[in-house]
Design a protein around this motif. Structure first.
Motif, PDB file in Angstrom:
ATOM      1  N   ARG A 487      -0.480  36.299  -2.585  1.00  0.00           N
ATOM      2  CA  ARG A 487      -1.186  35.194  -1.766  1.00  0.00           C
ATOM      3  C   ARG A 487      -2.280  35.778  -1.178  1.00  0.00           C
ATOM      4  O   ARG A 487      -3.332  35.148  -1.047  1.00  0.00           O
ATOM      5  N   PRO A 488      -2.330  36.934  -0.405  1.00  0.00           N
ATOM      6  CA  PRO A 488      -3.346  37.396   0.197  1.00  0.00           C
ATOM      7  C   PRO A 488      -4.626  37.715  -0.460  1.00  0.00           C
ATOM      8  O   PRO A 488      -5.815  37.767   0.166  1.00  0.00           O
ATOM      9  N   PHE A 489      -4.365  37.906  -1.956  1.00  0.00           N
ATOM     10  CA  PHE A 489      -5.357  38.393  -2.841  1.00  0.00           C
ATOM     11  C   PHE A 489      -6.183  37.158  -3.382  1.00  0.00           C
ATOM     12  O   PHE A 489      -7.114  37.338  -4.076  1.00  0.00           O
ATOM     13  N   CYS A 490      -5.548  36.022  -3.220  1.00  0.00           N
ATOM     14  CA  CYS A 490      -6.221  34.702  -3.691  1.00  0.00           C
ATOM     15  C   CYS A 490      -6.748  33.868  -2.592  1.00  0.00           C
ATOM     16  O   CYS A 490      -5.994  33.713  -1.616  1.00  0.00           O
ATOM     17  N   ASN A 491      -8.056  33.770  -2.528  1.00  0.00           N
ATOM     18  CA  ASN A 491      -8.650  32.934  -1.527  1.00  0.00           C
ATOM     19  C   ASN A 491      -8.174  31.414  -1.726  1.00  0.00           C
ATOM     20  O   ASN A 491      -8.845  30.588  -2.690  1.00  0.00           O
ATOM     21  N   LEU A 492      -7.121  30.962  -1.002  1.00  0.00           N
ATOM     22  CA  LEU A 492      -6.492  29.796  -1.117  1.00  0.00           C
ATOM     23  C   LEU A 492      -7.550  28.722  -0.430  1.00  0.00           C
ATOM     24  O   LEU A 492      -6.956  27.439  -0.666  1.00  0.00           O
ATOM     25  N   GLU A 493      -8.601  28.926   0.458  1.00  0.00           N
ATOM     26  CA  GLU A 493      -9.415  28.082   0.981  1.00  0.00           C
ATOM     27  C   GLU A 493     -10.494  27.399  -0.116  1.00  0.00           C
ATOM     28  O   GLU A 493     -10.861  26.400  -0.036  1.00  0.00           O
ATOM     29  N   SER A 494     -10.527  28.176  -1.219  1.00  0.00           N
ATOM     30  CA  SER A 494     -11.506  27.839  -2.145  1.00  0.00           C
ATOM     31  C   SER A 494     -10.729  27.133  -3.440  1.00  0.00           C
ATOM     32  O   SER A 494      -9.811  27.193  -3.677  1.00  0.00           O
ATOM     33  N   VAL A 495     -11.373  26.329  -4.202  1.00  0.00           N
ATOM     34  CA  VAL A 495     -10.926  25.722  -5.386  1.00  0.00           C
ATOM     35  C   VAL A 495     -10.399  26.832  -6.375  1.00  0.00           C
ATOM     36  O   VAL A 495      -9.703  26.709  -7.163  1.00  0.00           O
ATOM     37  N   GLY A 496     -11.435  27.895  -6.718  1.00  0.00           N
ATOM     38  CA  GLY A 496     -11.285  28.956  -7.681  1.00  0.00           C
ATOM     39  C   GLY A 496      -9.965  29.673  -7.258  1.00  0.00           C
ATOM     40  O   GLY A 496      -9.214  29.983  -8.020  1.00  0.00           O
ATOM     41  N   LYS A 498      -7.379  28.593  -5.594  1.00  0.00           N
ATOM     42  CA  LYS A 498      -6.244  27.776  -5.806  1.00  0.00           C
ATOM     43  C   LYS A 498      -5.825  27.710  -7.246  1.00  0.00           C
ATOM     44  O   LYS A 498      -4.615  27.814  -7.750  1.00  0.00           O
ATOM     45  N   LEU A 499      -7.182  27.814  -8.095  1.00  0.00           N
ATOM     46  CA  LEU A 499      -6.817  27.843  -9.738  1.00  0.00           C
ATOM     47  C   LEU A 499      -6.002  29.078 -10.027  1.00  0.00           C
ATOM     48  O   LEU A 499      -5.349  29.079 -10.830  1.00  0.00           O
ATOM     49  N   VAL A 500      -6.422  30.157  -9.689  1.00  0.00           N
ATOM     50  CA  VAL A 500      -6.161  31.360  -9.999  1.00  0.00           C
ATOM     51  C   VAL A 500      -4.466  31.507  -9.681  1.00  0.00           C
ATOM     52  O   VAL A 500      -3.893  31.900 -10.283  1.00  0.00           O
ATOM     53  N   PHE A 501      -4.369  31.074  -8.512  1.00  0.00           N
ATOM     54  CA  PHE A 501      -2.940  31.217  -7.798  1.00  0.00           C
ATOM     55  C   PHE A 501      -1.927  30.315  -8.600  1.00  0.00           C
ATOM     56  O   PHE A 501      -0.824  30.573  -8.917  1.00  0.00           O
ATOM     57  N   LEU A 502      -2.366  29.181  -9.012  1.00  0.00           N
ATOM     58  CA  LEU A 502      -1.730  27.983  -9.638  1.00  0.00           C
ATOM     59  C   LEU A 502      -1.351  28.724 -11.146  1.00  0.00           C
ATOM     60  O   LEU A 502      -0.276  28.370 -11.706  1.00  0.00           O
ATOM     61  N   SER A 503      -2.522  29.367 -11.691  1.00  0.00           N
ATOM     62  CA  SER A 503      -2.433  29.847 -12.957  1.00  0.00           C
ATOM     63  C   SER A 503      -1.277  30.890 -13.216  1.00  0.00           C
ATOM     64  O   SER A 503      -0.521  31.040 -14.017  1.00  0.00           O
ATOM     65  N   PHE A 504      -1.385  31.779 -12.112  1.00  0.00           N
ATOM     66  CA  PHE A 504      -0.239  32.805 -12.108  1.00  0.00           C
ATOM     67  C   PHE A 504       1.112  32.160 -12.104  1.00  0.00           C
ATOM     68  O   PHE A 504       2.092  32.521 -12.777  1.00  0.00           O
ATOM     69  N   GLY A 505       1.246  31.211 -11.436  1.00  0.00           N
ATOM     70  CA  GLY A 505       2.494  30.464 -11.350  1.00  0.00           C
ATOM     71  C   GLY A 505       3.004  29.655 -12.303  1.00  0.00           C
ATOM     72  O   GLY A 505       4.091  29.645 -12.832  1.00  0.00           O
ATOM     73  N   GLY A 506       1.765  29.152 -13.314  1.00  0.00           N
ATOM     74  CA  GLY A 506       2.330  28.394 -14.535  1.00  0.00           C
ATOM     75  C   GLY A 506       2.543  29.603 -15.574  1.00  0.00           C
ATOM     76  O   GLY A 506       3.810  29.335 -16.374  1.00  0.00           O
ATOM     77  N   VAL A 507       2.015  30.809 -15.387  1.00  0.00           N
ATOM     78  CA  VAL A 507       2.628  31.710 -16.560  1.00  0.00           C
ATOM     79  C   VAL A 507       3.942  32.111 -16.064  1.00  0.00           C
ATOM     80  O   VAL A 507       4.965  32.405 -16.996  1.00  0.00           O
ATOM     81  N   LEU A 508       4.159  32.524 -14.835  1.00  0.00           N
ATOM     82  CA  LEU A 508       5.644  32.913 -14.527  1.00  0.00           C
ATOM     83  C   LEU A 508       6.566  31.791 -14.586  1.00  0.00           C
ATOM     84  O   LEU A 508       7.747  32.169 -15.024  1.00  0.00           O
TER      85      LEU A 508
END
Length: 612
Positions: A487-496, A498-508
């Motif tokens: 979480r700290p390595f993904c800027n969840l305030e930006s759309v990008g 969020k997309l990166v964090f969601l993509s990791f969740g989709g793979v896992l």
């Protein structure tokens, strides 16, 4: 253990019913989810609290008190001999809904705190009136349930909810000032459409000559109307209806307890109530989408398989194939539902704020909303386990045990209300979730005691199904830690970000999806054998229907919350294996064993097993 054709076909019906329900619910949820996400951004928090909590509570209270006891008493107990009296009983529930609509409307308008909002009086009238409109098709609903007419029930709810959500989205965005009037009007129109679909399908159905004679004397819509008969009501169903109605009253308090506390004691403002409702609907979305269907079809399955009162001695029950079959399937349901719940908790904790931000913008992703949603993920775990265990318990209880359980519900109700008052003063809106989780834990404990007693003296241990595979649990725990570190390595305030964090969740999530072979022992299937001499018909044979009740709920807006105590189940009180009133189709041993492994799992897997 040899599986009878009735048991095999019952399971086949439950499997296909679950699959169809889930598939249609997914379509409906996607559409309503998008439409209501738009509405949340334009409607005020106070409007959400007034409509989703105050007014919808009026609607569900009337419906639950009037119809649930009759549904449970009639389902599985419809007989040709006293059909006219049974129809009169169904219409008596409709008349009761009209009387209760007037009574509760007066309370909602004159006794409860009246919000300072335009059109509130019209909203009270509209939401109470729709309860009676819904009850006008109750005889048709019960017969559709008995004949396993899945298409009628699912399509009626599906189209009425899509229609209501679309109108809400269009009108609220254009004229948000008339919010209560808009929601109230669409509620009435949706109820009219729901009832009309039932009558349309039955008129069309009864005009077509049946391939097999109907088990009930129903030849036209006139046969669903009340009539003069002696006696006026069926004596065999009156005590059962009253027993289930008393149970419904207590369950309604438990189901909607937090909303009664909100509305009666006004412990939260209407804005806080609105946020709580949106978050609770999002938090229980998966429960309503998947777990409710599993619970209802588990009730269908167990009520057709389990012996209720005929097997009393332990040595008889130990040799009874129906009891053994029920134990094995209870273990299957528990293993599946627990595994899915653990996955939901793992990903729910990490993605709560992201989901709230996507759904409702920064309005939802602020304050206590993320904490409230994380609490709901834990509550969903309790809901899932309680739903399956209670489906078994209610299917196996005798009438005396049902009455005794009603008395226990009084204690559960008092404990829930007291804990709600304490935890809300301490934790705010999160206190409602904590109180609900405690209540679910108490109900699970009661079910565990009943199941252990039911199988006492036998080698069956179905409750071990709540223990997921150790390897699977380790993977889930590792995933939770990884997402927390990420979480700290993904800027969840930006759309990008969020997309990166969601993509990791989709793979896992794809890698973590439970394998049925990991969750069930192969030995579970080896004890189940199908009679090779049983003729097998294809699953798509014309004229056959499958059970299951779809009660979709719209997330976020005017929405019936997920009901863990729902009595809106597709099976009746009296278990009658071998005397099924609807035609079923036996299934082959390979399909049976394969379906034992996929129940509650991926619809794609389920579809493949049924098609092969």
């Amino acid at each position: 253990m040899e599986v009878s054709p009735e048991q095999s076909s019952t399971f086949a019906g439950a499997i296909k019913s679950t699959y169809v329900n889930i598939f249609l619910q997914i379509i409906g949820k996607v559409v309503t989810f998008v439409l209501n996400a738009l509405v949340v951004r334009y409607a005020s928090k106070d409007l959400l609290g007034i409509v989703n909590v105050r007014l919808l509570l009026l609607h569900t209270t009337i419906l639950f008190l009037c119809r649930e006891g009759v549904r449970r008493a009639c389902s599985g107990n419809l007989r040709k001999a006293d059909w006219k009296q049974t129809v009169n009983l169904m219409w008596l529930a409709t008349a009761a809904s009209a009387a209760l609509s007037v009574f509760f409307s007066l309370i909602w308008y004159f006794v409860m705190e009246r919000p300072n909002a335009p059109f509130y009086g019209y909203g009270v009238f509209a939401y109470s009136a729709t309860s009676t409109i819904d009850m006008l098709c109750e005889p048709l609903y019960i017969v559709a349930q008995e004949w396993m007419l899945l298409k009628v029930r699912v399509s009626a709810k599906f189209y009425s909810l899509i229609f209501q959500a679309f109108l809400n989205a269009v009108l609220i965005i254009r004229t948000p000032y008339y919010g209560i009037a808009i929601f109230s009007t669409t509620q009435i129109l949706s109820a009219i459409l729901y009832t009309s679909i039932f009558y349309y399908h039955f008129i069309k159905l009864l005009r077509t000559p049946p391939s097999t004679p109907h088990p009930l004397p129903v030849h036209s819509i006139r046969d669903f109307l009340p009539s003069h008969s002696k006696p006026l009501l069926p004596p065999r169903l009156i005590p059962l209806t009253w027993s289930f109605t008393k149970q419904s009253f207590l369950k309604q308090v438990l189901t909607e307890g937090e909303r009664y506390v909100m509305s009666g004691l006004q412990m939260l403002t209407f804005a806080e109530q609105g946020i709580y409702d949106v978050v609770s609907n999002l938090g229980s979305l998966v429960a309503r989408l998947l777990f409710q269907q599993v619970e209802e079809n588990a009730y269908l399955f167990f009520s057709k398989v389990l012996p209720r009162e005929k097997v009393e001695k332990d040595e008889q029950k130990q040799q009874d194939p129906q009891a053994a079959f029920g134990a094995k399937m209870l273990e299957v349901y528990l293993k599946s539902i627990t595994a899915l719940s653990v996955i939901i908790v793992v990903f729910g904790f990490s993605y709560s704020d992201v989901l709230l931000s996507i759904y409702g913008g920064e309005t939802l992703n602020s304050g206590s909303a993320p904490l409230l949603m994380r609490a709901f993920w834990v509550y969903v775990l309790f809901l899932a386990v309680n739903g399956v265990t209670e489906a078994f318990v209610f299917s196996a209880m005798s009438k005396a045990e049902v009455d005794n359980y009603n008395r226990k519900l009084v204690g559960f109700t008092l404990a829930f209300l007291a804990s709600s008052w304490v935890f809300v003063r301490w934790l705010g809106a999160v206190g409602f979730v904590v109180a609900n989780s405690l209540n679910m834990a108490l109900r699970i404990a009661h079910s565990v005691v009943f199941i252990r007693r039911y199988y006492a003296g036998t080698p069956h241990k179905p409750l071990k199904g709540v223990l997921v595979n150790a390897t699977f649990f380790s993977v889930c725990a590792s995933t939770a830690v990884f997402l927390y570190i990420l979480r700290p390595f993904c800027n969840l305030e930006s759309v990008g970000g969020k997309l990166v964090f969601l993509s990791f969740g989709g793979v896992l999530g794809d890698r973590e999806r439970p394998s049925p072979s990991d969750q069930l022992d192969d030995s579970a299937d080896s004890s189940i054998h199908h009679n090779p001499n049983t003729p097998v018909a294809p699953l798509d044979t014309p004229g056959h229907g499958y059970g299951g009740s779809a009660v979709p709920a719209i997330p976020g807006m005017v929405n019936t919350p997920y009901n863990p105590y729902s009595l809106d189940s597709p099976a009746g009180y009296t278990s009658a294996p071998g005397n099924l009133q609807s035609p079923f189709i036996p299934i082959t041993p390979d399909i049976f064993q394969r379906d034992c492994r996929i129940v509650c799992f991926s619809p794609v897997q389920m579809h493949g097993a049924l098609r092969r």
